[in-house]
Design an enzyme around this catalytic site. Structure first.
Site, PDB file in Angstrom:
ATOM      1  CG  ASN A 133      -1.711   1.104   1.276  1.00 29.50           C
ATOM      2  OD1 ASN A 133      -1.750   2.027   0.465  1.00 29.50           O
ATOM      3  ND2 ASN A 133      -2.448   1.222   2.489  1.00 29.50           N
ATOM      4  CB  CYS A 136      -2.421   4.545   3.362  1.00 25.82           C
ATOM      5  SG  CYS A 136      -3.623   5.235   4.665  1.00 25.82           S
TER       6      CYS A 136
END
Lengths: 323, 288
Positions: A133, A136
């Site tokens: 990720n 984010c």
């Protein structure tokens, strides 16, 4: 009536067998078991479940409010609340039923080294794949700060690549100028697949108190409101990926089989379901049935021929916003 | 812990509105047909309800009563969701998820129970009162407060309660029917109501008990945050246990998104727990 020609929804995704193209998205389903509370919900209806974003140390997440409904969407700023990678591996993974679906870890960090370390620890765990990720929007360090920078994105991917042999999926941010350039860099750094897109940064304001609704001031926008943006981003990344056979989990506002089909045609191989689950926890079965009906209607026995089957009007203009 | 012990405990139903009653102050009572939810519901639990198609995110609403194949909700139209819900007619079908959450732990009949409800926090305590009544719990007192007219016609209490001013006689008929002594509080000068905070009314009742009985009392509270904090203080002052039911913005309602997290003070330090499935009922001393 079941016939020999019933369409197959299953697919091979980076060597993993997905029962259907649907993937439950990170941050929407906790650490995998939460939605099974709902009578009739089954992990067998999805190809994979992405677990909640995990960091090296435990994180409390952001102060409330963490949510705000907006027209056609949802703003959230959870802030990667998680118990830390060791607790996830020790306490949570043993409770998951890997016979039902594939489970994908979602890795986050504040430094390149943290991403790599969390990835390394998940490498030695039963998770089927690892999603990085770098997008984010709700944490101060890391997250989208990496995802906005092509060089940093590639560094994170390269470091994670060295830390695992499991399939590596990079979750790209829409909050950047040239998502295709980023995808290219991440692909060269060793990403096996992409998730496109994460949430868009946004804000909501309480006009009586003149303060942001969210405790974090800003948040990430998801839901149907972002679907057109997500579709374009998927298609842009698909232009980079198609020659390499690198699959995309298309995501952003999918709430119906029609939405899902748009993403397949745009170039996604799998389809992320997030906010739609909040609307209807049993939506996955409906989307699967809708895709199967479409395949039948179009004389197809599987989804592969649909992927990236978009017929453009003339030449694709890439990422230029002026066209 | 068995891996999947919570599986299949929340039901998705199309709840048909069977009855709708409007009260002063934009308060509404809805009866919804929801057989699976009604059968499983316990006091303190809530449903996650789609208020209208154009607002696809659900809203959490606590359960007032559950019986046979229906549940009842009592709510105030305060935001987009509840205002839309207030406009739904009898016969409308609304998607609901429930029952959700950790219910109140109802104490055994040896312990006195003090129910404190404020405004839209009253419903789960009515549900708790109903179950305590069914269990023949003989030592319950309920104190309900509101600064807008109560969504029922108060009646003069039949049950004598010591420690209260003699003119405090207004009571909730439903609880009276169940034989549960109760009184109402308000600062609006409503006839027969205790003039002041509902927690001050509750304090008077606790003061009327023997200290040992007061310390054994279990307080169950639901209402605005300052009222819950006052209930926690009350519990601290009398050395009794206190459970509070909290409210939060929610997205999924089943523990998936962590959007409804609240600060909880545990032995291990500060934690953020989900109001939906870790709550909505918490130990007051861990919250306040």
């Amino acid at each position: 009536m079941q016939t020999a020609s019933a369409p197959q929804l299953g697919l091979d995704f980076c060597g993993l067998s997905f029962a259907t193209p649907l993937v439950l998205l990170s941050g929407c389903v906790g650490f995998g078991e939460e939605y099974t509370r709902v009578q009739g919900f089954s992990h067998r209806e999805v190809g994979a479940v992405c677990l909640k974003g995990t960091t090296l140390a435990p994180r409390l997440g952001n102060a409330p409010h963490r949510l705000c409904e907006t027209p056609g969407g949802l703003l959230n700023a959870i802030g990667l609340q998680n118990p830390g990678v060791d607790a996830v591996i020790r306490d949570i993974l043993p409770r998951l039923d890997f016979s039902e679906t594939r489970f994908i870890a979602n890795v986050s960090g504040s430094t390149v080294e943290e991403y790599a370390e969390v990835t390394r620890r998940f490498d030695d765990s039963p998770v089927d794949a690892i999603e990085i990720n770098i997008s984010c929007p709700n944490v101060k360090a890391g997250g989208v700060a990496f995802g906005n920078d092509v060089r940093m994105s590639a560094q994170v991917v390269a470091a994670c690549r060295r830390a695992t042999k499991k399939p590596l999926i990079t979750k790209l941010s829409p909050n950047q100028t040239d998502i295709a350039a980023n995808a290219r860099a991440c692909l060269e750094a060793g990403s096996d697949a992409f998730s496109v897109i994460n949430t868009l940064m946004g804000m909501a304001i309480d006009i009586e108190r003149r303060v942001p609704v969210l405790g974090n001031n800003q948040g990430g926008l998801s839901g149907p409101a972002i679907k057109p943006i997500a579709l374009l981003k998927v298609h842009q990344v698909y232009q980079v990926c198609k020659a390499h056979g690198v699959p995309i989990i298309g995501q952003g506002g999918i709430t119906s089989s029609e939405d899902a089909l748009e993403f397949l045609i745009a170039g996604a191989s799998a389809l992320g379901i997030g906010t739609a689950l909040f609307y209807d926890p049993l939506i996955c079965g409906k989307i699967n049935r809708g895709i199967a009906d479409y395949l039948r209607r179009h004389g197809l026995d599987r989804i592969d021929p649909l992927i990236g089957s978009l017929r453009l009007h003339g030449e694709f203009t890439g990422d230029s916003c002026d066209q | 812990m068995r891996p999947n012990s919570h599986r299949g405990t929340i039901f998705l139903e199309e709840g048909e509105i069977l009855q709708r009653t409007a009260y002063e102050g934009e308060q509404y009572l809805l009866r919804l047909r929801a057989p699976a939810c009604a059968k499983a519901a316990r006091p303190g639990q809530f449903i996650h309800l789609r208020c209208q198609e154009a607002l696809p995110l659900r809203r959490p609403l606590s359960i007032l009563r559950a019986q046979a194949d229906w549940i009842e909700l009592l709510f105030r139209a305060v935001g987009r969701g509840t205002r839309a819900l207030a406009r739904q007619p009898v016969g409308a079908r609304l998607s609901l998820l429930g029952p959700i959450g950790q219910p109140f732990q109802l104490p055994s009949s040896e312990k006195p129970v003090l129910l404190i409800g404020g405004g839209i926090g009253i419903p789960p305590l009515v549900f708790a009162a109903q179950i305590l009544h069914r269990r023949n719990h003989g030592r319950v007192f309920a104190a309900f407060g509101s600064e807008i007219p109560f969504p029922f016609a108060p009646k003069p209490a039949e049950f004598l309660v010591s420690g209260l001013p003699p003119d405090v006689i207004a009571a909730m008929p439903l609880l009276e029917d169940w034989g549960i002594p109760n009184r109402l509080a308000s600062q609006q000068g409503y006839p027969g109501c205790f003039s002041g905070y509902v927690t001050d009314l509750a304090r008077r009742w606790l003061q009327s008990l023997e200290p040992t009985a007061a310390a054994q009392t279990e307080i169950l509270a639901c209402g605005p945050q300052p009222m819950l904090a006052a209930a926690a203080d009350l519990a601290r002052a009398f050395g009794c246990a206190c459970q509070v039911s909290l409210e939060a913005f929610m997205a999924c309602g089943v523990g998936g998104c962590a959007g409804c997290a609240v600060d909880v003070h545990t032995a291990q330090g500060l934690a953020r727990k989900r109001v939906c499935v870790d709550g909505p009922v918490f130990d007051a001393h861990q919250i306040f």
